[in-house]
Design an enzyme around this catalytic site. Structure first.
Site, short mmCIF file in Angstrom:
data_model
loop_
_atom_site.label_atom_id
_atom_site.label_comp_id
_atom_site.label_asym_id
_atom_site.label_seq_id
_atom_site.Cartn_x
_atom_site.Cartn_y
_atom_site.Cartn_z
N HIS A 164 35.25 30.15 32.04
CA HIS A 164 34.73 31.42 32.59
C HIS A 164 33.23 31.30 32.83
O HIS A 164 32.73 31.64 33.91
CB HIS A 164 35.01 32.57 31.63
CG HIS A 164 34.39 33.87 32.03
ND1 HIS A 164 35.09 34.89 32.63
CD2 HIS A 164 33.11 34.33 31.92
CE1 HIS A 164 34.28 35.91 32.86
NE2 HIS A 164 33.07 35.58 32.44
N GLU A 165 32.49 30.81 31.82
CA GLU A 165 31.04 30.67 31.99
C GLU A 165 30.72 29.62 33.04
O GLU A 165 29.76 29.77 33.81
CB GLU A 165 30.40 30.33 30.65
CG GLU A 165 30.53 31.40 29.58
CD GLU A 165 30.04 32.76 30.05
OE1 GLU A 165 29.10 32.82 30.87
OE2 GLU A 165 30.61 33.77 29.60
N HIS A 172 30.75 31.20 36.41
CA HIS A 172 29.48 31.81 36.82
C HIS A 172 28.54 30.75 37.38
O HIS A 172 27.91 30.96 38.42
CB HIS A 172 28.81 32.50 35.63
CG HIS A 172 29.46 33.79 35.22
ND1 HIS A 172 29.68 34.83 36.09
CD2 HIS A 172 29.91 34.21 34.01
CE1 HIS A 172 30.26 35.84 35.45
NE2 HIS A 172 30.40 35.49 34.18
#
Length: 576
Positions: free
Chosen positions: A433-434, A437
């Site tokens: 998820h990170e 980004h």
């Protein structure tokens, strides 16, 4: 098309930080703490969470970006025991709301043993990661204390971990984590606070422990990452080669639960590896060869032409870096390194067999290998992470993690670095998820939307179209990588976000990140034949919302928005 190009020329970079995994938020110019909860957790009859903004339990680290929680846990020893000594471990559980079914889990490393415990704690279970105990609690606002007697049985770095969570309503705002780091000494008074694990020896190969699960397979779909500077392929016809397989034992939230994560034993792919040696006993150390571990199997074979008939000593060092494309660093920005035992008087090719990552570095190696799963299916038309980069000008993904870290969970666009807290690496979904980004930041060449109403925000509730777009994309990256729609947290809790028009408990529309994430995944898999075309479009132009992505940019770049695509987004309650 011309209008889109004009818009691109007047955009200005916005310094933002993406926070807290699936509960991440973006804040303009400053880091603003975020909060995340599922709707079920906030509306539970009879034991609802404290009203938004009133839960205040945070890490002791004043710089942390972790969301405030209604549950917290602290762990502390009354003194630091040396080998053979006992100490009292006090675990305090604090609640700012009532929780009917809370789970407390305490894990000790192999160097410590539970010698006595409070009534109500489960009988300890043991595996290669140490001992574990826990219990279920019905909590009301206030503090509960649990005590254990622990005995030090081996010298070396050690970490005690404690977790509290709402079993029925998994949610970072209803969970807490704490840890104690110490280096156990062999004699009285020699034990110290903290651990130093950035460099360490390989962990002994004790075979596959009980409960170890088979590794998940990820098929290569793109070129291997560029080799690190100075790396060389094994020399053809070299007189001496040193080979083997590099592996890592770790605990995984995927497949685990609140009181027991899944034990895994997997090869480490695409890790930089160096063969060091001393040609003579009194000579200096020099690099003999360098390369990378194999993708999917962790194998290495480093060859060199010796300058003497017998090499006095040689050993292999593995570093938490994959070529020049991604790396995991400690609090000081240095790479983690695991070294094998030395081979003495080496005169012929030798296999080291299985070499295991240093156990204190296990989570760092787990992060490195998790990013490898994203790399092979990153949706880029170039040898870089994003199609916006090429020609040897690739920017890497860098992750900072260290034992006991409270500096997480977020991606900082200004420094282009992911910060993970202590147990975040146990969740591959959080890591990816990170990384999602970071990937979106690369696609947008450093630009970022002006995100509103994102602190706090909730994965299944309306926030804003800009917040739902950036968070939804990061969630979609994780779902696409692992082929699911379930989000996992580092404590082993999980939440299935699969939805359609009949789904209750998830707000409708493109201002809800769960709806955006699942709509994206379905478009990629059912219409686009993967996400490469979509990512290529995003590398050419930017979007501030799912509406802009679907209505304006997809048709402008030849991606389908016809009946099938509209049926998909309609199923996820989005309609234009």
């Amino acid at each position: 098309m011309s209008g889109k190009r004009a818009k691109r020329r007047v955009l200005r970079p916005v310094p933002l930080t993406a926070l807290a995994g699936v509960g991440a938020c973006l804040a303009v110019a400053a880091v603003v703490p975020s909060a995340f909860a599922s709707g079920a957790a906030r509306t539970e009859a009879g034991s609802a969470a404290a009203p938004s903004g009133t839960c205040t339990i945070r890490s002791a680290d004043k710089h942390t970006e972790a969301p405030p929680s209604c549950l917290g846990v602290t762990a502390a020893l009354d003194h630091l025991p040396a080998v053979g000594e006992q100490a009292t471990l006090t675990v305090n559980v604090t609640a700012q709301t009532s929780v009917k079914n809370a789970g407390l889990s305490v894990q000790l490393p192999p160097g410590l043993r539970i010698s006595d415990r409070d009534a109500g704690l489960a009988a300890p279970t043991a595996d290669s990661f140490g001992q574990r105990t826990g219990r279920k609690l019905a909590l009301t606002p206030g503090t509960r204390t649990v005590k254990l007697k622990v005995k030090a049985v081996a010298a070396g770095p050690a970490q005690i971990q404690a977790d509290i969570s709402d079993i029925d309503h998994p949610d970072p705002r209803r969970a807490g984590h704490d840890s104690v780091e110490l280096t156990v000494g062999a004699t009285k008074g020699s034990t110290g606070k903290g651990v130093a694990v950035s460099k360490g020896r390989a962990t002994k190969d004790a075979g596959r422990g009980p409960g170890t699960r088979e590794p998940r397979k990820v098929a290569p779909k793109s070129p291997a990452p560029a080799r690190s500077a100075g790396a060389s392929a094994p020399t053809v016809g070299a007189q001496v080669c040193v080979g083997g397989t590099f592996r890592n034992r770790f605990q995984s939230a995927e497949g685990g639960a609140w009181n027991a994560k899944a034990n895994r034993d997997e090869p480490v792919s695409n890790a930089n590896v160096i063969l060091w040696g001393k040609p003579t006993a009194n000579g200096g150390t020099r690099q003999l060869a360098a390369g990378m571990t194999g993708n999917g199997d962790g194998k290495f074979n480093l060859c060199y032409t010796p300058s003497t008939s017998v090499t006095s000593a040689a050993w292999v060092e593995f570093r938490t870096q994959a070529g020049r494309m991604w790396s995991v660093v400690d609090a000081n920005g240095g790479l983690y390194a695991t070294s094998s035992y030395a081979l003495n008087n080496l005169s012929r090719s030798t296999s080291l067999g299985n070499v295991y990552a240093n156990s204190g570095q296990s989570r760092a190696w787990h992060v490195l290998d998790t990013l490898n799963k994203l790399w092979w299916n990153r949706g880029s038309t170039t040898d870089c992470w994003a199609s916006s980069e090429q020609g040897g000008r690739c920017s890497p993904i860098t992750v900072q993690w260290y034992p006991g870290s409270t500096d997480g969970t977020y991606w900082n666009g200004g420094e282009d670095k992911i910060h993970l807290a202590d147990n975040d690496p146990d969740s591959e979904h959080t890591t990816v998820h990170e990384a999602g980004h970071a990937l979106q930041g690369k696609l947008y060449r450093g630009w970022w939307p002006r995100v509103t109403n994102c602190s706090p925000h909730y994965v299944d509730r309306t926030s804003s179209t800009s917040c739902a777009w950036t968070e939804g994309y990061a969630n979609a990256v994780a779902f696409h990588t692992f082929g699911d729609t379930t989000y996992y947290w580092g404590n082993g809790a999980s939440l299935n976000l699969a939805n359609d028009r009949s789904t209750r408990g998830i707000d409708p529309g493109d201002a809800c990140e769960a709806r955006v994430a699942t709509a994206l995944v379905d478009l990629w898999s059912q219409v686009d034949g993967g996400w490469t075309k979509s990512n290529t479009m995003m590398s050419r132009d930017t979007q501030s919302s799912f509406r802009e992505y679907f209505v304006t940019d997809r048709p402008a770049y030849g991606l389908d928005t016809g009946a099938t695509a509209r049926d998909i987004i309609w199923k996820h309650t989005i309609w234009y």
